[in-house]
Design an enzyme around this catalytic site. Structure first.
Site, PDB file in Angstrom:
ATOM      1  N   TYR A 177      24.329 -36.199  11.549  1.00 56.56           N
ATOM      2  CA  TYR A 177      24.123 -36.483  10.125  1.00 56.56           C
ATOM      3  C   TYR A 177      23.929 -35.179   9.358  1.00 56.56           C
ATOM      4  O   TYR A 177      23.518 -34.165   9.927  1.00 56.56           O
ATOM      5  CB  TYR A 177      22.931 -37.414   9.916  1.00 56.56           C
ATOM      6  CG  TYR A 177      21.617 -36.887  10.455  1.00 56.56           C
ATOM      7  CD1 TYR A 177      20.808 -36.047   9.694  1.00 56.56           C
ATOM      8  CD2 TYR A 177      21.184 -37.236  11.730  1.00 56.56           C
ATOM      9  CE1 TYR A 177      19.615 -35.566  10.182  1.00 56.56           C
ATOM     10  CE2 TYR A 177      19.992 -36.756  12.233  1.00 56.56           C
ATOM     11  CZ  TYR A 177      19.208 -35.924  11.456  1.00 56.56           C
ATOM     12  OH  TYR A 177      18.018 -35.436  11.956  1.00 56.56           O
ATOM     13  N   TYR A 181      18.515 -42.836   9.407  1.00 57.45           N
ATOM     14  CA  TYR A 181      17.171 -43.241   9.834  1.00 57.45           C
ATOM     15  C   TYR A 181      16.634 -44.316   8.896  1.00 57.45           C
ATOM     16  O   TYR A 181      16.860 -44.237   7.684  1.00 57.45           O
ATOM     17  CB  TYR A 181      16.201 -42.059   9.765  1.00 57.45           C
ATOM     18  CG  TYR A 181      16.353 -41.022  10.833  1.00 57.45           C
ATOM     19  CD1 TYR A 181      15.580 -41.067  11.992  1.00 57.45           C
ATOM     20  CD2 TYR A 181      17.249 -39.974  10.679  1.00 57.45           C
ATOM     21  CE1 TYR A 181      15.698 -40.090  12.965  1.00 57.45           C
ATOM     22  CE2 TYR A 181      17.374 -38.992  11.651  1.00 57.45           C
ATOM     23  CZ  TYR A 181      16.599 -39.059  12.795  1.00 57.45           C
ATOM     24  OH  TYR A 181      16.722 -38.095  13.756  1.00 57.45           O
ATOM     25  N   HIS A 209      14.652 -38.323  19.324  1.00 53.90           N
ATOM     26  CA  HIS A 209      13.335 -37.690  19.348  1.00 53.90           C
ATOM     27  C   HIS A 209      12.438 -38.358  20.392  1.00 53.90           C
ATOM     28  O   HIS A 209      12.467 -39.584  20.548  1.00 53.90           O
ATOM     29  CB  HIS A 209      12.643 -37.840  17.984  1.00 53.90           C
ATOM     30  CG  HIS A 209      13.323 -37.129  16.874  1.00 53.90           C
ATOM     31  ND1 HIS A 209      12.969 -35.861  16.475  1.00 53.90           N
ATOM     32  CD2 HIS A 209      14.334 -37.511  16.050  1.00 53.90           C
ATOM     33  CE1 HIS A 209      13.726 -35.496  15.458  1.00 53.90           C
ATOM     34  NE2 HIS A 209      14.559 -36.478  15.190  1.00 53.90           N
ATOM     35  N   ARG A 254      23.085 -31.906  11.642  1.00 52.46           N
ATOM     36  CA  ARG A 254      22.328 -32.013  12.889  1.00 52.46           C
ATOM     37  C   ARG A 254      23.181 -32.778  13.888  1.00 52.46           C
ATOM     38  O   ARG A 254      23.757 -33.809  13.567  1.00 52.46           O
ATOM     39  CB  ARG A 254      21.024 -32.802  12.691  1.00 52.46           C
ATOM     40  CG  ARG A 254      19.998 -32.128  11.852  1.00 52.46           C
ATOM     41  CD  ARG A 254      18.886 -31.351  12.527  1.00 52.46           C
ATOM     42  NE  ARG A 254      18.935 -31.037  13.916  1.00 52.46           N
ATOM     43  CZ  ARG A 254      18.027 -31.418  14.830  1.00 52.46           C
ATOM     44  NH1 ARG A 254      17.016 -32.179  14.489  1.00 52.46           N
ATOM     45  NH2 ARG A 254      18.129 -31.014  16.071  1.00 52.46           N
ATOM     46  N   HIS A 265      20.995 -36.846  18.287  1.00 59.32           N
ATOM     47  CA  HIS A 265      19.839 -36.576  19.142  1.00 59.32           C
ATOM     48  C   HIS A 265      18.871 -37.745  19.065  1.00 59.32           C
ATOM     49  O   HIS A 265      18.935 -38.565  18.149  1.00 59.32           O
ATOM     50  CB  HIS A 265      19.134 -35.276  18.731  1.00 59.32           C
ATOM     51  CG  HIS A 265      18.643 -35.290  17.315  1.00 59.32           C
ATOM     52  ND1 HIS A 265      19.461 -35.013  16.243  1.00 59.32           N
ATOM     53  CD2 HIS A 265      17.418 -35.573  16.782  1.00 59.32           C
ATOM     54  CE1 HIS A 265      18.759 -35.113  15.123  1.00 59.32           C
ATOM     55  NE2 HIS A 265      17.520 -35.468  15.410  1.00 59.32           N
TER      56      HIS A 265
END
Length: 196
Positions: free
Chosen positions: A120, A80, A133, A128, A131
């Site tokens: 990640y 991110y 969000h 996780r 995905h």
């Protein structure tokens, strides 16, 4: 699956509401979301291009027009663009925005061009799954949720995905898209609110 067309079976049937998920620690409060719908820097971002679209619906099947739809996600390496993401094993991508916003049209439709994110590490020994969000803000309500991918090796061990009452409504199965970038995929993710 989440990418199947959603429609009520009768005039009294209610669509199942999309399960909520956590906002997560990487909401990009410090970034300005792109409003063009293209998170890929005009196709320059690394990874598999993903054409993501869907509808925002009320549980009676009616489209929710004018809803604000935000998405944010990790890049193709699983990173991110957020100061709290300390996964330095994964590289940042200067061509990938990672945060976008749009409004639904009169039929409740939205669309984004992004890249398929990677899984990640969330903690030692815990990953996780990939995905994206979503935050949807409509006239009467807001829903924060996440969209996952069929076949991700971490789906079965992810506590957030498995906390959902209907996790099948959150899992999508992208398909190849013809006439776009080589290897590009497309996926439909409809989101159902209670009232809209």
């Amino acid at each position: 699956m989440a990418d199947a067309a959603i429609s009520p079976t009768s005039t009294t049937a209610k669509l199942p509401r999309t399960p909520p998920q956590i906002l997560g620690p990487f909401y990009p409060f410090m970034l300005t979301p792109t409003e063009s719908g293209d998170l890929t820097g005009g196709g320059q971002a690394k990874g598999t291009i993903l054409y993501l679209s869907g509808r925002i619906l009320a549980d009676n099947g009616q489209p929710v027009a004018g809803a604000k739809v935000e998405i944010w996600q990790a890049n193709a390496a699983g990173r991110y663009p957020h100061p709290n993401d300390e996964n330095t094993e994964a590289a940042l991508d200067d061509n990938f925005n990672g945060f976008a916003v749009t409004k639904t049209d009169g039929q409740g439709r939205y669309a984004f061009k992004t890249v398929r994110p990677s899984a990640y590490p969330a903690a030692p020994g815990r990953w996780r799954p990939a995905h994206i969000h979503f935050s949807v803000t409509a006239k009467y309500e807001q829903l924060v949720t996440q969209m996952y991918f069929e076949g991700d090796r971490y789906n079965e061990t992810d506590s957030w995905l498995n906390s959902a009452s209907r996790k099948d409504l959150l899992i999508t199965d992208p398909a190849p898209v013809i006439g776009k970038e080589p290897g590009a995929q497309q996926v439909t993710f409809d989101i159902v609110l209670t009232r809209g």
